[in-house]
Design a protein around this motif. Structure first.
Motif, short mmCIF file in Angstrom:
data_model
loop_
_atom_site.label_atom_id
_atom_site.label_comp_id
_atom_site.label_asym_id
_atom_site.label_seq_id
_atom_site.Cartn_x
_atom_site.Cartn_y
_atom_site.Cartn_z
N GLY A 62 -9.19 1.86 -0.73
CA GLY A 62 -9.19 1.32 0.35
C GLY A 62 -10.13 1.52 1.59
N TYR A 87 -2.26 3.74 4.05
CA TYR A 87 -1.72 3.82 2.77
C TYR A 87 -0.52 5.00 2.80
N ASN A 107 0.89 -1.26 0.09
CA ASN A 107 -0.10 -0.10 -0.11
C ASN A 107 0.86 1.29 -0.06
N THR A 108 2.05 1.00 -0.69
CA THR A 108 3.02 2.29 -0.78
C THR A 108 3.25 2.89 -2.23
N LYS A 167 -5.31 4.32 -4.38
CA LYS A 167 -5.20 3.11 -3.54
C LYS A 167 -5.95 3.52 -2.22
N ALA A 168 -5.89 4.66 -1.64
CA ALA A 168 -6.62 5.04 -0.39
C ALA A 168 -7.81 5.19 -0.59
N ALA A 222 -1.48 7.11 -5.35
CA ALA A 222 -1.59 6.90 -3.80
C ALA A 222 -3.01 7.17 -3.63
#
Length: 166
Positions: free
Chosen positions: A92, A101, A45-46, A88-89, A85
């Motif tokens: 999530g 994240y 998650n990076t 993804k966040a 990013a």
């Protein structure tokens, strides 16, 4: 914010070899609960990026680039590190609200931070609940790039194509 962890905004500085990357991994593991893949030494998650003198807002947020498709030139929007990013966040928040994240910017001082961040810089001002104090407008193209980074279009297409639920 889906969990009790407050957003962490840190700038680590020091000479090369003084443990900044190690410290990022420790913060990720112990304060954010982000797992480290021991084989690849990468954090889940990076998203990582490195600023340099030629790095631009387009690299950070996203850009429209031409590519050849058969005998035609078509344009595709490529989400930059920030939108990757953020995508993804946001995804999530929907699917795994208990996950954190991380966006890691290496060599922040080597790029023109004001030009690279643009209005996004204002997102660093946060309220007590972790959300930004300011609203930031993004273009329709950037919004589409964000949805792509979230894998939304792929998921909607698959749901429609194969008549499955999201």
């Amino acid at each position: 914010m889906g969990n009790s962890v407050k957003p962490i905004q840190k700038i680590l500085f020091g000479s090369p070899g003084t443990g900044k990357s190690y410290q990022v991994r420790e913060i990720a593991k112990h304060q954010l609960g982000i797992k480290l893949d021991e084989d690849t030494k990468s954090l889940e998650n990076t998203v990582k990026t490195v600023f340099h003198p030629e790095y631009t807002y387009s690299d950070f947020v996203g850009k429209l680039l031409p590519y050849t498709y058969g005998n035609s030139v078509v344009y595709k929007y490529y989400p930059g590190h920030f939108l990757q990013a953020l995508g993804k966040a946001y995804r999530g928040l929907i699917e795994k609200p208990d996950k954190n994240y991380l966006l890691v910017i290496d060599e922040l001082n080597r790029g023109n931070a004001a030009a690279i961040f643009g209005a996004i810089f204002q997102l660093l001002d946060r309220e007590d609940d972790g959300w930004s104090t300011y609203d930031v407008d993004i273009s329709e193209l950037e919004l589409v790039g964000l949805f792509n980074a979230m894998d939304c279009f792929t998921r909607i297409y698959l749901a429609l194509r194969y008549q499955i639920s999201l």
